[in-house]
Design a protein around this motif. Structure first.
Motif, PDB file in Angstrom:
ATOM      1  N   ALA A   1       0.852  -1.185   0.000  1.00 12.00           N
ATOM      2  CA  ALA A   1       0.000   0.000   0.000  1.00 12.00           C
ATOM      3  C   ALA A   1       0.891   1.239   0.000  1.00 12.00           C
ATOM      4  CB  ALA A   1      -0.911   0.008   1.223  1.00 12.00           C
ATOM      5  N   VAL A   2       0.315   2.360  -0.432  1.00 12.64           N
ATOM      6  CA  VAL A   2       1.036   3.640  -0.436  1.00 12.64           C
ATOM      7  C   VAL A   2       0.188   4.667   0.296  1.00 12.64           C
ATOM      8  CG1 VAL A   2       1.903   5.528  -1.873  1.00 12.64           C
ATOM      9  CG2 VAL A   2       2.283   3.158  -2.572  1.00 12.64           C
ATOM     10  N   THR A   3       0.843   5.382   1.229  1.00 17.23           N
ATOM     11  CA  THR A   3       0.183   6.462   1.958  1.00 17.23           C
ATOM     12  C   THR A   3       0.943   7.762   1.744  1.00 17.23           C
ATOM     13  OG1 THR A   3       1.455   5.983   3.965  1.00 17.23           O
ATOM     14  CG2 THR A   3      -0.718   4.941   3.787  1.00 17.23           C
ATOM     15  N   LEU A   4       0.257   8.863   1.993  1.00 18.27           N
ATOM     16  CA  LEU A   4       0.887  10.181   1.949  1.00 18.27           C
ATOM     17  C   LEU A   4       1.313  10.523   3.367  1.00 18.27           C
ATOM     18  CD1 LEU A   4       1.542  12.635   0.137  1.00 18.27           C
ATOM     19  CD2 LEU A   4      -0.669  13.581   0.830  1.00 18.27           C
ATOM     20  N   GLU A   5       2.606  10.793   3.537  1.00 20.32           N
ATOM     21  CA  GLU A   5       3.175  11.016   4.867  1.00 20.32           C
ATOM     22  C   GLU A   5       4.005  12.306   4.878  1.00 20.32           C
ATOM     23  OE1 GLU A   5       2.311   9.100   7.293  1.00 20.32           O
ATOM     24  OE2 GLU A   5       1.511   7.389   6.191  1.00 20.32           O
ATOM     25  N   PRO A   6       4.399  12.767   6.077  1.00 19.12           N
ATOM     26  CA  PRO A   6       5.332  13.898   6.143  1.00 19.12           C
ATOM     27  C   PRO A   6       6.632  13.520   5.431  1.00 19.12           C
ATOM     28  CG  PRO A   6       4.375  13.478   8.299  1.00 19.12           C
ATOM     29  CD  PRO A   6       3.953  12.342   7.409  1.00 19.12           C
TER      30      PRO A   6
ATOM     31  N   PRO B   1       1.745   3.930   9.174  1.00 17.09           N
ATOM     32  CA  PRO B   1       1.018   4.575   8.078  1.00 17.09           C
ATOM     33  C   PRO B   1      -0.150   5.423   8.585  1.00 17.09           C
ATOM     34  CG  PRO B   1       0.471   2.246   8.190  1.00 17.09           C
ATOM     35  CD  PRO B   1       1.563   2.476   9.189  1.00 17.09           C
ATOM     36  N   THR B   2      -0.392   6.523   7.889  1.00 21.51           N
ATOM     37  CA  THR B   2      -1.552   7.356   8.155  1.00 21.51           C
ATOM     38  C   THR B   2      -2.695   6.768   7.335  1.00 21.51           C
ATOM     39  OG1 THR B   2      -0.089   9.255   8.419  1.00 21.51           O
ATOM     40  CG2 THR B   2      -2.438   9.726   8.133  1.00 21.51           C
ATOM     41  N   MET B   3      -3.545   5.985   7.991  1.00 22.14           N
ATOM     42  CA  MET B   3      -4.543   5.183   7.294  1.00 22.14           C
ATOM     43  C   MET B   3      -5.525   6.003   6.456  1.00 22.14           C
ATOM     44  SD  MET B   3      -3.393   2.280   7.912  1.00 22.14           S
ATOM     45  CE  MET B   3      -4.626   1.148   7.331  1.00 22.14           C
ATOM     46  N   ASP B   4      -5.873   7.208   6.913  1.00 25.76           N
ATOM     47  CA  ASP B   4      -6.824   8.002   6.130  1.00 25.76           C
ATOM     48  C   ASP B   4      -6.149   8.689   4.946  1.00 25.76           C
ATOM     49  OD1 ASP B   4      -5.420   9.938   7.569  1.00 25.76           O
ATOM     50  OD2 ASP B   4      -7.202  11.137   8.007  1.00 25.76           O
ATOM     51  N   GLN B   5      -4.847   8.450   4.774  1.00 24.23           N
ATOM     52  CA  GLN B   5      -4.098   9.003   3.644  1.00 24.23           C
ATOM     53  C   GLN B   5      -3.595   7.898   2.709  1.00 24.23           C
ATOM     54  OE1 GLN B   5      -3.637  12.371   2.838  1.00 24.23           O
ATOM     55  NE2 GLN B   5      -5.265  12.498   4.356  1.00 24.23           N
ATOM     56  N   MET B   6      -4.303   6.753   2.701  1.00 25.14           N
ATOM     57  CA  MET B   6      -3.916   5.637   1.842  1.00 25.14           C
ATOM     58  C   MET B   6      -4.457   5.885   0.436  1.00 25.14           C
ATOM     59  SD  MET B   6      -4.420   1.537   2.336  1.00 25.14           S
ATOM     60  CE  MET B   6      -3.735   1.602   3.982  1.00 25.14           C
ATOM     61  N   TYR B   7      -3.563   5.857  -0.553  1.00 27.58           N
ATOM     62  CA  TYR B   7      -3.928   6.162  -1.931  1.00 27.58           C
ATOM     63  C   TYR B   7      -4.123   4.929  -2.792  1.00 27.58           C
ATOM     64  CZ  TYR B   7      -3.459  11.189  -1.485  1.00 27.58           C
ATOM     65  OH  TYR B   7      -3.662  12.498  -1.126  1.00 27.58           O
ATOM     66  N   VAL B   8      -3.263   3.912  -2.611  1.00 28.60           N
ATOM     67  CA  VAL B   8      -3.365   2.691  -3.420  1.00 28.60           C
ATOM     68  C   VAL B   8      -3.081   1.478  -2.543  1.00 28.60           C
ATOM     69  CG1 VAL B   8      -2.714   3.801  -5.602  1.00 28.60           C
ATOM     70  CG2 VAL B   8      -0.955   2.787  -4.176  1.00 28.60           C
ATOM     71  N   MET B   9      -3.584   0.335  -3.003  1.00 34.85           N
ATOM     72  CA  MET B   9      -3.315  -0.931  -2.315  1.00 34.85           C
ATOM     73  C   MET B   9      -3.498  -2.062  -3.307  1.00 34.85           C
ATOM     74  SD  MET B   9      -4.991  -2.337   1.168  1.00 34.85           S
ATOM     75  CE  MET B   9      -4.426  -3.833   1.904  1.00 34.85           C
ATOM     76  N   GLY B  10      -2.696  -3.128  -3.134  1.00 37.62           N
ATOM     77  CA  GLY B  10      -2.826  -4.295  -3.996  1.00 37.62           C
ATOM     78  C   GLY B  10      -2.183  -5.520  -3.389  1.00 37.62           C
ATOM     79  N   LYS B  11      -2.809  -6.667  -3.639  1.00 35.31           N
ATOM     80  CA  LYS B  11      -2.277  -7.943  -3.163  1.00 35.31           C
ATOM     81  C   LYS B  11      -1.315  -8.540  -4.181  1.00 35.31           C
ATOM     82  CE  LYS B  11      -6.342  -9.133  -0.479  1.00 35.31           C
ATOM     83  NZ  LYS B  11      -7.421 -10.078  -0.273  1.00 35.31           N
ATOM     84  N   ILE B  12      -0.431  -9.392  -3.681  1.00 33.94           N
ATOM     85  CA  ILE B  12       0.498 -10.097  -4.559  1.00 33.94           C
ATOM     86  C   ILE B  12      -0.252 -11.260  -5.180  1.00 33.94           C
ATOM     87  CG2 ILE B  12       2.575 -11.504  -4.633  1.00 33.94           C
ATOM     88  CD1 ILE B  12       3.708  -9.734  -2.470  1.00 33.94           C
TER      89      ILE B  12
END
Length: 131
Positions: A108-113, A120-131
């Motif tokens: 997953a990718v989040t937007l962080e400082p 991770p800042t969960m409410d700032q999660m932009y994408v997610m994917g399983k292998i």
């Protein structure tokens, strides 16, 4: 002309390296799709369970605001593990080496400082994917 030639050669070298990773059957691919926060976002990750090497390519993410940066997380047994921060350059679709990852079922990718976060800042999660 010399500088332009060197630039083209660098891009060709990077593209060749990326193709080798994508063709290597030891790498597992995860297509990280955009979530509600940013449905059009997309990142791809290639992870080799044997060597633990991890590469990520930003296909589409909004340019982060000043003082912010995207961070990749490996999800291992339901727990997020820092896999490194990423720069977003809309013209750069190449793969970038991230932190080695022992185990992962998803990413997953989040937007962080800028510089990343411990968690991770969960409410700032932009994408997610399983292998």
């Amino acid at each position: 002309m010399v500088q332009e030639n060197e630039s083209v050669n660098r891009k060709l070298s990077l593209a060749s390296k990326d193709m080798e990773i994508m063709k290597d059957k030891n790498y597992k691919m995860a297509d990280l799709k955009g979530l509600e926060k940013s449905p059009n976002s997309n990142v791809i990750a290639f992870w080799n369970p044997e060597t633990k090497k991890l590469y990520a390519g930003v296909m589409n993410l909004p340019v982060p605001p000043p003082g912010k940066q995207y961070q990749l997380w490996a999800l291992s047994n339901g727990k997020p593990v820092d896999a490194g921060v990423m720069e977003v350059d809309p013209s750069d679709k190449s793969l970038h080496e991230m932190k080695s990852t022992e185990d992962a079922q998803a990413f997953a990718v989040t937007l962080e400082p800028k510089g990343g976060s411990i968690n991770p800042t969960m409410d700032q999660m932009y994408v997610m994917g399983k292998i």
